[in-house]
Motif scaffolding. Sequence first.
Motif, PDB file in Angstrom:
ATOM      1  N   ILE A 193     -45.164  72.649 -39.532  1.00 13.78           N
ATOM      2  CA  ILE A 193     -43.902  72.987 -40.188  1.00 13.78           C
ATOM      3  C   ILE A 193     -44.159  74.065 -41.227  1.00 13.78           C
ATOM      4  CG2 ILE A 193     -41.892  72.090 -41.397  1.00 13.78           C
ATOM      5  CD1 ILE A 193     -42.377  70.851 -38.638  1.00 13.78           C
ATOM      6  N   VAL A 194     -43.706  75.265 -40.941  1.00 14.69           N
ATOM      7  CA  VAL A 194     -43.933  76.405 -41.838  1.00 14.69           C
ATOM      8  C   VAL A 194     -42.609  77.091 -42.141  1.00 14.69           C
ATOM      9  CG1 VAL A 194     -46.275  76.806 -40.952  1.00 14.69           C
ATOM     10  CG2 VAL A 194     -44.330  77.937 -39.869  1.00 14.69           C
ATOM     11  N   VAL A 195     -42.609  77.884 -43.190  1.00 12.08           N
ATOM     12  CA  VAL A 195     -41.420  78.650 -43.546  1.00 12.08           C
ATOM     13  C   VAL A 195     -41.063  79.596 -42.400  1.00 12.08           C
ATOM     14  CG1 VAL A 195     -40.484  80.405 -45.116  1.00 12.08           C
ATOM     15  CG2 VAL A 195     -41.827  78.499 -46.026  1.00 12.08           C
ATOM     16  N   GLY A 196     -39.796  79.616 -42.039  1.00  7.15           N
ATOM     17  CA  GLY A 196     -39.335  80.469 -40.953  1.00  7.15           C
ATOM     18  C   GLY A 196     -39.134  79.723 -39.645  1.00  7.15           C
ATOM     19  N   LEU A 197     -39.659  78.498 -39.552  1.00  6.47           N
ATOM     20  CA  LEU A 197     -39.486  77.717 -38.326  1.00  6.47           C
ATOM     21  C   LEU A 197     -38.008  77.371 -38.147  1.00  6.47           C
ATOM     22  CD1 LEU A 197     -40.992  76.291 -35.977  1.00  6.47           C
ATOM     23  CD2 LEU A 197     -41.070  74.247 -37.422  1.00  6.47           C
ATOM     24  N   GLU A 198     -37.481  77.598 -36.953  1.00  8.11           N
ATOM     25  CA  GLU A 198     -36.048  77.400 -36.714  1.00  8.11           C
ATOM     26  C   GLU A 198     -35.738  75.929 -36.419  1.00  8.11           C
ATOM     27  OE1 GLU A 198     -33.952  80.298 -34.318  1.00  8.11           O
ATOM     28  OE2 GLU A 198     -35.712  81.615 -34.376  1.00  8.11           O
ATOM     29  N   VAL A 258     -36.447  76.637 -41.785  1.00  6.60           N
ATOM     30  CA  VAL A 258     -37.193  76.072 -42.903  1.00  6.60           C
ATOM     31  C   VAL A 258     -37.441  77.196 -43.907  1.00  6.60           C
ATOM     32  CG1 VAL A 258     -39.336  74.958 -43.623  1.00  6.60           C
ATOM     33  CG2 VAL A 258     -38.277  74.341 -41.429  1.00  6.60           C
ATOM     34  N   THR A 259     -36.981  77.024 -45.140  1.00  4.96           N
ATOM     35  CA  THR A 259     -37.106  78.078 -46.148  1.00  4.96           C
ATOM     36  C   THR A 259     -38.056  77.714 -47.277  1.00  4.96           C
ATOM     37  OG1 THR A 259     -35.105  77.206 -47.208  1.00  4.96           O
ATOM     38  CG2 THR A 259     -34.828  79.061 -45.694  1.00  4.96           C
ATOM     39  N   ALA A 260     -38.495  76.457 -47.313  1.00  5.65           N
ATOM     40  CA  ALA A 260     -39.453  76.048 -48.337  1.00  5.65           C
ATOM     41  C   ALA A 260     -40.180  74.798 -47.873  1.00  5.65           C
ATOM     42  CB  ALA A 260     -38.753  75.776 -49.663  1.00  5.65           C
ATOM     43  N   ASN A 312     -40.879  62.704 -40.016  1.00  8.51           N
ATOM     44  CA  ASN A 312     -40.257  62.482 -38.712  1.00  8.51           C
ATOM     45  C   ASN A 312     -38.891  63.145 -38.621  1.00  8.51           C
ATOM     46  OD1 ASN A 312     -42.389  60.922 -37.684  1.00  8.51           O
ATOM     47  ND2 ASN A 312     -41.588  59.054 -38.643  1.00  8.51           N
ATOM     48  N   GLU A 313     -38.142  63.113 -39.722  1.00  8.21           N
ATOM     49  CA  GLU A 313     -36.817  63.722 -39.730  1.00  8.21           C
ATOM     50  C   GLU A 313     -36.910  65.237 -39.576  1.00  8.21           C
ATOM     51  OE1 GLU A 313     -32.795  64.037 -42.532  1.00  8.21           O
ATOM     52  OE2 GLU A 313     -34.459  62.710 -43.117  1.00  8.21           O
ATOM     53  N   ILE A 314     -37.849  65.871 -40.277  1.00  7.44           N
ATOM     54  CA  ILE A 314     -37.966  67.331 -40.181  1.00  7.44           C
ATOM     55  C   ILE A 314     -38.442  67.727 -38.784  1.00  7.44           C
ATOM     56  CG2 ILE A 314     -40.314  67.389 -41.106  1.00  7.44           C
ATOM     57  CD1 ILE A 314     -37.587  70.062 -41.576  1.00  7.44           C
ATOM     58  N   ARG A 315     -39.282  66.898 -38.175  1.00 11.52           N
ATOM     59  CA  ARG A 315     -39.738  67.222 -36.819  1.00 11.52           C
ATOM     60  C   ARG A 315     -38.605  67.098 -35.801  1.00 11.52           C
ATOM     61  NH1 ARG A 315     -44.743  68.506 -36.454  1.00 11.52           N
ATOM     62  NH2 ARG A 315     -46.321  67.768 -37.919  1.00 11.52           N
ATOM     63  N   ARG A 316     -37.745  66.107 -36.003  1.00  7.79           N
ATOM     64  CA  ARG A 316     -36.597  65.967 -35.093  1.00  7.79           C
ATOM     65  C   ARG A 316     -35.648  67.149 -35.205  1.00  7.79           C
ATOM     66  NH1 ARG A 316     -36.860  60.418 -36.715  1.00  7.79           N
ATOM     67  NH2 ARG A 316     -35.257  60.800 -38.300  1.00  7.79           N
ATOM     68  N   ALA A 317     -35.660  67.811 -36.355  1.00 10.91           N
ATOM     69  CA  ALA A 317     -34.757  68.941 -36.565  1.00 10.91           C
ATOM     70  C   ALA A 317     -35.271  70.237 -35.944  1.00 10.91           C
ATOM     71  CB  ALA A 317     -34.525  69.143 -38.064  1.00 10.91           C
ATOM     72  N   VAL A 318     -36.556  70.285 -35.626  1.00 13.64           N
ATOM     73  CA  VAL A 318     -37.145  71.517 -35.096  1.00 13.64           C
ATOM     74  C   VAL A 318     -36.463  71.896 -33.775  1.00 13.64           C
ATOM     75  CG1 VAL A 318     -39.237  72.551 -34.138  1.00 13.64           C
ATOM     76  CG2 VAL A 318     -39.364  71.154 -36.213  1.00 13.64           C
ATOM     77  N   ALA A 373     -47.719  56.635 -21.202  1.00 17.18           N
ATOM     78  CA  ALA A 373     -46.947  55.948 -22.233  1.00 17.18           C
ATOM     79  C   ALA A 373     -47.126  56.575 -23.602  1.00 17.18           C
ATOM     80  CB  ALA A 373     -47.354  54.474 -22.280  1.00 17.18           C
ATOM     81  N   ASN A 374     -48.256  57.248 -23.803  1.00 14.67           N
ATOM     82  CA  ASN A 374     -48.537  57.856 -25.115  1.00 14.67           C
ATOM     83  C   ASN A 374     -47.938  59.242 -25.260  1.00 14.67           C
ATOM     84  OD1 ASN A 374     -50.078  55.624 -25.909  1.00 14.67           O
ATOM     85  ND2 ASN A 374     -51.941  56.474 -24.959  1.00 14.67           N
ATOM     86  N   ARG A 375     -47.203  59.701 -24.246  1.00 17.90           N
ATOM     87  CA  ARG A 375     -46.647  61.058 -24.294  1.00 17.90           C
ATOM     88  C   ARG A 375     -45.120  61.029 -24.225  1.00 17.90           C
ATOM     89  NH1 ARG A 375     -49.084  65.116 -20.252  1.00 17.90           N
ATOM     90  NH2 ARG A 375     -48.154  66.537 -21.763  1.00 17.90           N
ATOM     91  N   ASP A 376     -44.516  59.961 -24.747  1.00 22.81           N
ATOM     92  CA  ASP A 376     -43.054  59.829 -24.715  1.00 22.81           C
ATOM     93  C   ASP A 376     -42.378  60.968 -25.467  1.00 22.81           C
ATOM     94  OD1 ASP A 376     -43.223  57.602 -23.217  1.00 22.81           O
ATOM     95  OD2 ASP A 376     -42.891  56.174 -24.849  1.00 22.81           O
ATOM     96  N   SER A 377     -42.925  61.327 -26.631  1.00 24.03           N
ATOM     97  CA  SER A 377     -42.319  62.402 -27.429  1.00 24.03           C
ATOM     98  C   SER A 377     -42.387  63.727 -26.694  1.00 24.03           C
ATOM     99  CB  SER A 377     -43.013  62.511 -28.791  1.00 24.03           C
ATOM    100  OG  SER A 377     -42.822  61.338 -29.544  1.00 24.03           O
ATOM    101  N   SER A 378     -43.510  63.965 -26.045  1.00 24.00           N
ATOM    102  CA  SER A 378     -43.668  65.205 -25.285  1.00 24.00           C
ATOM    103  C   SER A 378     -42.672  65.255 -24.134  1.00 24.00           C
ATOM    104  CB  SER A 378     -45.095  65.303 -24.746  1.00 24.00           C
ATOM    105  OG  SER A 378     -45.246  66.428 -23.908  1.00 24.00           O
ATOM    106  N   LEU A 379     -42.499  64.130 -23.442  1.00 24.84           N
ATOM    107  CA  LEU A 379     -41.550  64.080 -22.335  1.00 24.84           C
ATOM    108  C   LEU A 379     -40.133  64.329 -22.830  1.00 24.84           C
ATOM    109  CD1 LEU A 379     -40.779  63.558 -19.411  1.00 24.84           C
ATOM    110  CD2 LEU A 379     -40.793  61.108 -19.903  1.00 24.84           C
ATOM    111  N   ALA A 380     -39.772  63.745 -23.989  1.00 24.16           N
ATOM    112  CA  ALA A 380     -38.433  63.933 -24.537  1.00 24.16           C
ATOM    113  C   ALA A 380     -38.162  65.398 -24.822  1.00 24.16           C
ATOM    114  CB  ALA A 380     -38.279  63.114 -25.822  1.00 24.16           C
ATOM    115  N   ASP A 381     -39.162  66.092 -25.372  1.00 22.75           N
ATOM    116  CA  ASP A 381     -39.007  67.522 -25.658  1.00 22.75           C
ATOM    117  C   ASP A 381     -38.820  68.315 -24.370  1.00 22.75           C
ATOM    118  OD1 ASP A 381     -39.198  67.144 -28.332  1.00 22.75           O
ATOM    119  OD2 ASP A 381     -41.273  67.822 -28.527  1.00 22.75           O
TER     120      ASP A 381
END
Length: 225
Positions: free
Chosen positions: A6-11, A28-30, A52-58, A212-220
């Motif tokens: 998570i860096v500045v400029g990430l949409e 992300v601005t700060a 987790n919330e900021i990652r869901r927003a990416v 089973a350990n890649r559920d988040s990757s599959l969702a993306d």
Amino acid sequence: RAKETIVVGLETNEYYDAPHHQWFHGKVTATGLSSWTITYSDGSSLLINDKNEIRRAVDVCVLPAWKKAVAHVKGAFKYLEDRLTDNCASPYHCQEQHRICGLLRAFNPSFAHGKVDRLWVQRLATLTCFAHIPNIADGMKNELPDYLQACQGLVIDHGDVGDFTTSVLKWWASHHKRFPMWAQAARIAFCLSPNSAACERVFSLLQCSFGANRDSSLADQVQAS
């Protein structure tokens, strides 16, 4: 999302329910040790203190892995789309089955109010599985106002298939005497099994590709489609 720094400029791209009911695009601005600020296109900003919330927003659509994600799932979804639109060899057509399943949603009491009308009932009554019921169209139309009134305001959680099924069956068990024609048709509808071996093969393929350990990757990657 799970591995993205998570860096500045990430949409970001987030959907907000009532009263907004729309997507909000931002950046992300700060960043801090455990906080991040998102600034939206309208100039407003939001401070987030949960990783987790900021990652869901990416916004996954702008990540470098986007094209790779699309390539992973595009073929499977194209296959399903072709079958549902009959854009394939005739033995694999599913458009009619899809239409039937759509009509059968009328027996979901949390769906029916505000959606099912006399025309819907007329189309429903023409299905082969109800052909042996005498005067089914007229009978269901006559009971329709009472059925819709009983359905009004009903909310059933669709998040768990087992809980949803139990809730619908319990509702019908306690209401079937009020509209016997609908109840008779519902018993038949609930015996139908809307599945496809070909569809199951696609799901098996995805399961082999993602453990089973890649559920988040599959969702993306599903969102990438």
